[in-house]
Design a protein around this motif. Structure first.
Motif, PDB file in Angstrom:
ATOM      1  N   ASP A  30     110.184 -12.178 -60.158  1.00 25.26           N
ATOM      2  CA  ASP A  30     111.635 -12.164 -60.308  1.00 25.26           C
ATOM      3  C   ASP A  30     112.218 -13.530 -59.964  1.00 25.26           C
ATOM      4  N   LYS A  31     111.957 -14.496 -60.837  1.00 20.95           N
ATOM      5  CA  LYS A  31     112.486 -15.848 -60.607  1.00 20.95           C
ATOM      6  C   LYS A  31     113.307 -16.264 -61.831  1.00 20.95           C
ATOM      7  N   ASP A  32     112.866 -17.263 -62.556  1.00 20.20           N
ATOM      8  CA  ASP A  32     113.630 -17.729 -63.715  1.00 20.20           C
ATOM      9  C   ASP A  32     113.732 -16.647 -64.793  1.00 20.20           C
ATOM     10  N   ILE A  33     112.610 -15.970 -65.034  1.00 20.39           N
ATOM     11  CA  ILE A  33     112.584 -14.820 -65.937  1.00 20.39           C
ATOM     12  C   ILE A  33     112.039 -13.637 -65.138  1.00 20.39           C
ATOM     13  N   SER A  34     112.705 -12.495 -65.226  1.00 20.69           N
ATOM     14  CA  SER A  34     112.245 -11.296 -64.525  1.00 20.69           C
ATOM     15  C   SER A  34     111.129 -10.640 -65.341  1.00 20.69           C
ATOM     16  N   VAL A  35     109.993 -10.382 -64.682  1.00 21.39           N
ATOM     17  CA  VAL A  35     108.824  -9.815 -65.362  1.00 21.39           C
ATOM     18  C   VAL A  35     108.541  -8.418 -64.843  1.00 21.39           C
ATOM     19  N   ARG A  36     108.437  -7.446 -65.753  1.00 25.94           N
ATOM     20  CA  ARG A  36     108.002  -6.085 -65.420  1.00 25.94           C
ATOM     21  C   ARG A  36     106.566  -5.922 -65.932  1.00 25.94           C
ATOM     22  N   LEU A  37     105.669  -5.501 -65.065  1.00 32.51           N
ATOM     23  CA  LEU A  37     104.242  -5.474 -65.386  1.00 32.51           C
ATOM     24  C   LEU A  37     103.758  -4.034 -65.517  1.00 32.51           C
ATOM     25  N   ARG A  38     103.142  -3.703 -66.648  1.00 32.22           N
ATOM     26  CA  ARG A  38     102.595  -2.365 -66.919  1.00 32.22           C
ATOM     27  C   ARG A  38     101.158  -2.515 -67.434  1.00 32.22           C
ATOM     28  N   TYR A  39     100.316  -1.530 -67.103  1.00 33.13           N
ATOM     29  CA  TYR A  39      98.961  -1.545 -67.678  1.00 33.13           C
ATOM     30  C   TYR A  39      98.381  -0.151 -67.764  1.00 33.13           C
ATOM     31  N   THR A  40      97.477   0.026 -68.716  1.00 37.61           N
ATOM     32  CA  THR A  40      96.725   1.272 -68.846  1.00 37.61           C
ATOM     33  C   THR A  40      95.496   1.174 -67.946  1.00 37.61           C
ATOM     34  N   ALA A  41      95.304   2.159 -67.083  1.00 39.27           N
ATOM     35  CA  ALA A  41      94.276   2.091 -66.040  1.00 39.27           C
ATOM     36  C   ALA A  41      93.120   3.038 -66.331  1.00 39.27           C
ATOM     37  N   LEU A  42      91.975   2.746 -65.722  1.00 43.75           N
ATOM     38  CA  LEU A  42      90.825   3.641 -65.811  1.00 43.75           C
ATOM     39  C   LEU A  42      91.081   4.928 -65.048  1.00 43.75           C
ATOM     40  N   ALA A  43      91.717   4.797 -63.897  1.00 40.66           N
ATOM     41  CA  ALA A  43      91.981   5.944 -63.034  1.00 40.66           C
ATOM     42  C   ALA A  43      92.948   5.514 -61.938  1.00 40.66           C
ATOM     43  N   PHE A  44      93.501   6.514 -61.247  1.00 44.30           N
ATOM     44  CA  PHE A  44      94.427   6.232 -60.161  1.00 44.30           C
ATOM     45  C   PHE A  44      94.380   7.404 -59.188  1.00 44.30           C
ATOM     46  N   PRO A  45      94.355   7.147 -57.865  1.00 46.51           N
ATOM     47  CA  PRO A  45      94.308   8.261 -56.916  1.00 46.51           C
ATOM     48  C   PRO A  45      95.543   9.156 -57.065  1.00 46.51           C
ATOM     49  N   ASP A  46      95.303  10.446 -56.982  1.00 47.82           N
ATOM     50  CA  ASP A  46      96.383  11.439 -57.110  1.00 47.82           C
ATOM     51  C   ASP A  46      97.065  11.365 -58.474  1.00 47.82           C
ATOM     52  N   GLN A  47      96.338  10.900 -59.485  1.00 47.10           N
ATOM     53  CA  GLN A  47      96.931  10.785 -60.811  1.00 47.10           C
ATOM     54  C   GLN A  47      97.361  12.135 -61.363  1.00 47.10           C
ATOM     55  N   TRP A  48      96.750  13.210 -60.891  1.00 48.82           N
ATOM     56  CA  TRP A  48      97.070  14.526 -61.438  1.00 48.82           C
ATOM     57  C   TRP A  48      98.432  15.020 -60.974  1.00 48.82           C
ATOM     58  N   ASP A  49      99.045  14.337 -60.007  1.00 49.86           N
ATOM     59  CA  ASP A  49     100.397  14.711 -59.597  1.00 49.86           C
ATOM     60  C   ASP A  49     101.409  14.464 -60.715  1.00 49.86           C
ATOM     61  N   MET A  50     101.015  13.686 -61.744  1.00 49.31           N
ATOM     62  CA  MET A  50     101.870  13.483 -62.912  1.00 49.31           C
ATOM     63  C   MET A  50     101.608  14.522 -63.999  1.00 49.31           C
ATOM     64  N   PHE A  51     100.824  15.549 -63.662  1.00 45.32           N
ATOM     65  CA  PHE A  51     100.318  16.494 -64.654  1.00 45.32           C
ATOM     66  C   PHE A  51     100.591  17.933 -64.214  1.00 45.32           C
ATOM     67  N   THR A  52     101.505  18.100 -63.267  1.00 42.95           N
ATOM     68  CA  THR A  52     101.668  19.401 -62.608  1.00 42.95           C
ATOM     69  C   THR A  52     102.174  20.493 -63.538  1.00 42.95           C
ATOM     70  N   ALA A  53     102.891  20.148 -64.599  1.00 42.83           N
ATOM     71  CA  ALA A  53     103.465  21.175 -65.470  1.00 42.83           C
ATOM     72  C   ALA A  53     102.445  21.799 -66.414  1.00 42.83           C
ATOM     73  N   ASP A  54     101.277  21.180 -66.556  1.00 40.96           N
ATOM     74  CA  ASP A  54     100.294  21.679 -67.517  1.00 40.96           C
ATOM     75  C   ASP A  54      99.476  22.813 -66.908  1.00 40.96           C
TER      76      ASP A  54
END
Length: 512
Positions: free
Chosen positions: A364-388
């Motif tokens: 967040d300096k001259d240009i503000s950068v938002r960083l996103r990536y597709t991951a192999l895995a993430f701890p507690d990732q299933w908490d984003m899947f509770t409705a299924d």
């Protein structure tokens, strides 16, 4: 007779022996010891255990003048002051308890990464080994599993040595499969193809390049499987995210090294998958430099692109390159001056960005950068899947893994954030399951057992159920978390997307 003649007749006078002469034997012994010590200092191969061979290393980079490559049959150190020593000692102690009726899983990696050349940090390798340990020796697991670590060196340059040692030891060590496999590259592809030629199965964890399951001539490698996603999976997920979030001006920055198949196939996959036209592409290539680091060089290169990026005014940059290189890009974007009409930009990339997480970033300096990536895995990732409806099953499998990782083996849960331990756990779990199904101890019999792990008999894992496509060896219906990285290096979940749009247990077909 004169005094002179008396002395002559009596012979030469007897002189007392000098100190050197009195201790000649001692001096010779000391010299021999010094020579032996000197020879030891210039013969590092004598420090490498069975199955290993010494190669020269950059001492400034890895802290040792040599690195041992090959198959670590003794589970000893692979360099001076080896930071992996605690893991190697733990593996050795567990191997000593398996008895005579054992089968072996090999974890193949670059065990001593050189930061001047390699994009994958040592911490990622350590966490992979932790995940392998959790899968090989669960509290109530099957007895008789050994783990051996194999090192193919920086950039997989010594893949031939590692392959030869694995092949030579396959029968005696009853090798079930070779797992992990490291980064996607031409060298790792050649190694996997060589093992397949000798009937040895490999189960990749983190290699995602689409062509990893084909040999350098383009033929299918019959005995290669992977529990991670392909670059096409990752690119498809990224393309969907970009389209649904309204991005319209997409630029791509692409690594073009022929050796780095991760970058080249990720770029191709994104270009084929993107629903938004890629308006502008910049390419780069990195080779080892004698006078500067990879990161410092790229920081300068990306700075020279400032006017190009300002002129293109992208609202999203898709980065098809290594995580280490991404750090240099982000620093250049944020810190090289403002752009008229470009106050902020989102940068999206593939799973190798996990090697960047944990480091402070100036976003967040001259240009503000938002960083996103597709991951192999993430701890507690299933908490984003509770409705299924499938959530309870996936959550239960993940919780079982956490219990083994943190409880049985005492590894910190904080080690899970980059997915390395989770994805390697699943590779080893698949190998252990194949060993259990197999009545033969011959390594060439194992590939059929791995191939039989399909959607009708999937293996429960930390990252989801593991099942392999019968034609390609790729995993079916991989769950891919989309993550963000903040200024302090912390990682946060954004979404969880299935590579084929659905969980495995709702797939209408099994093989395809």
């Amino acid at each position: 007779m004169s005094e002179t003649r008396e002395r002559a007749a009596a012979g030469p006078p007897v002189r007392p022996r000098g100190r050197a002469r009195r201790h000649r034997a001692l001096l010779i012994a000391v010299v021999v010891l010094l020579v032996a010590a000197a020879l030891t200092a210039v013969r590092p191969w004598e420090s490498c255990g069975a199955g290993l061979h010494a190669v020269d290393a950059d001492k400034d980079s890895v802290g040792s003048s040599y690195v041992c490559v090959g198959l670590n049959l003794d589970s000893g150190p692979v360099r001076d002051d080896d930071p992996l020593a605690p893991m190697e000692e733990l593996v050795k102690s567990r191997n000593e308890k398996v008895g005579e009726n054992f089968k072996t899983v090999v974890v193949l990696e670059n065990l001593a990464p050189d930061p001047k050349v390699d994009s994958q940090p040592f911490s990622f390798v350590r966490r992979e080994v932790q995940g392998a340990i959790a899968a090989a020796w669960p509290k109530s697991g099957r007895p008789g599993i050994k783990l051996l670590l194999a090192n193919y060196g920086s950039n997989a340059d010594h893949w031939r040595v590692a392959a030869d040692e694995i092949i030579a030891a396959a029968a005696a060590q009853r090798i079930v499969a070779v797992t992990a496999v490291g980064n996607s590259s031409e060298n790792s592809r050649a190694l996997v193809a060589e093992l397949s030629q000798h009937g040895i199965a490999t189960i990749g964890a983190s290699p995602t390049a689409d062509n990893m399951n084909t040999d350098p001539k383009g033929s299918r490698i019959d005995n290669f499987f992977r529990v991670g996603p392909t670059n096409t999976d990752e690119a498809r997920v990224a393309a969907g995210y970009i389209a649904t979030h309204g991005f319209q001006r997409v630029m791509m920055i692409q690594g073009v090294s022929k050796e780095d198949t991760y970058a080249t196939t990720l770029a191709e996959a994104f270009r084929n998958s993107s629903k938004v036209p890629v308006l502008f592409t910049k390419t780069y290539e990195v080779k080892p430099l004698a006078d500067t680091s990879r990161e410092a060089y790229l920081r300068g290169l990306f700075s020279s692109w400032h006017n190009d990026i300002c002129g293109a005014k992208p609202d999203l940059i898709y980065f098809a390159g290594r995580g280490l290189d991404l750090g240099a890009l982000v620093a250049a974007l944020a810190g090289d001056g403002a752009c008229e009409g470009l106050d902020s930009v989102t940068v999206m990339t593939g799973d190798d960005a996990s090697t960047l997480a944990g480091n402070s970033l100036e976003l967040d300096k001259d240009i503000s950068v938002r960083l996103r990536y597709t991951a192999l895995a993430f701890p507690d990732q299933w908490d984003m899947f509770t409705a299924d409806p499938a959530y309870p099953t996936y959550k239960k499998n993940h919780d079982n893994f956490i219990a083994e990782f943190t409880g049985t083996h005492g590894f910190p849960k904080g080690e899970l954030w980059d997915g390395a331990a989770m994805i390697e756990h699943d590779a080893v779990a698949a190998a252990v399951e194949a060993a259990a199904r197999n009545v033969s101890a011959d390594p060439v019999s194992v590939a059929n057992m791995v191939r039989s792990i399909d959607c009708n008999s999937a293996v429960p894992g930390a990252t989801g159920f593991v099942a392999f496509d019968q034609d390609t060896g790729n995993q079916l219906d991989k769950a891919l978390p989309i993550l963000s990285i903040d200024r302090d290096g912390s990682v946060h979940p954004v979404d969880l997307v299935w590579s084929r749009g659905r969980p495995l247990n709702t797939a209408p077909d099994c093989g395809h």
